[in-house]
Design a protein around this motif. Structure first.
Motif, PDB file in Angstrom:
ATOM      1  N   LYS A  44       3.079 -31.043   3.729  1.00 20.83           N
ATOM      2  CA  LYS A  44       2.471 -31.935   2.725  1.00 20.83           C
ATOM      3  C   LYS A  44       3.117 -33.081   2.271  1.00 20.83           C
ATOM      4  N   ALA A  45       4.457 -33.131   2.617  1.00 19.09           N
ATOM      5  CA  ALA A  45       5.138 -34.350   2.114  1.00 19.09           C
ATOM      6  C   ALA A  45       5.094 -35.473   3.326  1.00 19.09           C
ATOM      7  N   ALA A  52       0.427 -42.822   1.219  1.00 14.75           N
ATOM      8  CA  ALA A  52       0.688 -43.643   0.382  1.00 14.75           C
ATOM      9  C   ALA A  52       0.409 -45.171   0.744  1.00 14.75           C
ATOM     10  N   GLY A  53       0.397 -45.291   1.913  1.00 18.91           N
ATOM     11  CA  GLY A  53       0.183 -46.798   2.561  1.00 18.91           C
ATOM     12  C   GLY A  53       1.290 -47.577   2.591  1.00 18.91           C
ATOM     13  N   GLY A 186       3.942 -34.718  -9.527  1.00 18.59           N
ATOM     14  CA  GLY A 186       3.144 -35.858  -8.924  1.00 18.59           C
ATOM     15  C   GLY A 186       3.171 -35.482  -7.666  1.00 18.59           C
ATOM     16  N   LYS A 187       2.833 -36.451  -6.713  1.00 18.53           N
ATOM     17  CA  LYS A 187       2.335 -36.220  -5.351  1.00 18.53           C
ATOM     18  C   LYS A 187       3.855 -35.841  -4.612  1.00 18.53           C
ATOM     19  N   TYR A 209       6.279 -46.059  -3.365  1.00 18.15           N
ATOM     20  CA  TYR A 209       5.186 -45.604  -2.781  1.00 18.15           C
ATOM     21  C   TYR A 209       3.846 -46.206  -3.470  1.00 18.15           C
ATOM     22  N   GLY A 210       3.034 -46.562  -2.544  1.00 14.41           N
ATOM     23  CA  GLY A 210       1.652 -47.333  -2.917  1.00 14.41           C
ATOM     24  C   GLY A 210       1.836 -48.512  -3.790  1.00 14.41           C
ATOM     25  N   LYS A 211       3.167 -49.305  -3.830  1.00 10.21           N
ATOM     26  CA  LYS A 211       3.087 -50.538  -4.302  1.00 10.21           C
ATOM     27  C   LYS A 211       3.033 -51.751  -3.082  1.00 10.21           C
ATOM     28  N   PRO A 212       2.279 -52.602  -3.519  1.00 10.36           N
ATOM     29  CA  PRO A 212       1.935 -53.750  -2.461  1.00 10.36           C
ATOM     30  C   PRO A 212       3.207 -54.330  -2.049  1.00 10.36           C
TER      31      PRO A 212
END
Length: 232
Positions: A44-45, A52-53, A186-187, A209-212
């Motif tokens: 899952k992790a 998250a990208g 959270g995630k 995580y997920g920050k541009p």
């Protein structure tokens, strides 16, 4: 009036619970991974972290017995940028964008990388480019969070990483112990990985995580082509 005082007392007790001073209610905090095996938690992790990208990794350890520090960011596009500090082996910056890898190091870095080559002084503080069409290496999130490697884990007592609650998963193999910290709120992102043992120990932190993440190629006048250099 008595009812109001009782209501106020309950409100104060609950407020205290929020900042960790007291309890409010009888329900214990639910374990988001209840009933899951350690391997399943790791799966899952891995999925969440890749999903998250973009993310950042920073940490330090040893490589071939020598100290190494690194700090780099991976963009959703699969491009990345960062810095490495190898102590006496020198320091370097790197970028991977547009199917090309660029690396800029000091003279000590290039001497170590090229076996003391006379080219080291020529390469100092220049961006050296090499093809990277397959986007392999440190930018490869699939390789970094490879779930097939996250097997045979054991869950230990939960802990915290910089104030974030985390499930702790461990794996022992060939004289090496790896400890993975997975967010329980959270995630379920990976927060930290610690490796101990005689070979290449280290600690890596995952964040943002997920920050541009913006990655741009260096100016053309600062770039040298490794193929051309090696053939000259």
């Amino acid at each position: 009036m008595a009812a109001n005082r009782k209501l106020l007392a309950v409100a104060v007790a609950c407020s205290a619970a929020v900042i960790g001073l007291a309890g409010c209610g009888s329900d214990e905090e639910k374990d988001p991974f209840e009933g899951m095996s350690a391997d399943k938690i790791a799966d899952k992790a891995a999925d969440a972290s890749k999903g998250a990208g973009s993310f950042k990794i920073a940490g330090e350890g040893k490589q071939d017995g020598k100290p190494l520090k690194m700090d780099f960011s991976i963009a959703k596009s699969g491009e990345c940028k960062g810095k490495m500090d190898g102590g006496a082996k020198g320091t370097a910056e790197f970028l991977v964008t547009g199917g090309t890898q660029y690396m800029k190091g000091d003279e000590a870095f290039w001497k170590d990388s090229m076996g003391g080559s006379a080219q080291a002084s020529r390469l100092k503080d220049k961006w050296v480019k090499t093809p990277n069409e397959k986007k392999e290496g440190i930018c490869d999130a699939d390789e970094m969070f490879k779930s097939s490697e996250l097997k045979g884990l054991k869950r230990e007592k939960d802990a915290e990483v910089d104030g974030e609650k985390a499930a702790v998963l461990t794996k022992k193999e060939s004289g090496k112990k790896s400890t993975f910290y997975v967010a329980t709120e959270g995630k379920p992102y990976f927060l930290k990985v610690v490796t101990t043992g005689k070979e290449d120990p280290g600690t890596m932190y995952f964040s943002d995580y997920g920050k541009p993440v913006a990655v741009k190629a260096p100016p053309a006048n600062e770039i040298m082509d490794l193929k051309e250099l090696m053939s000259s």
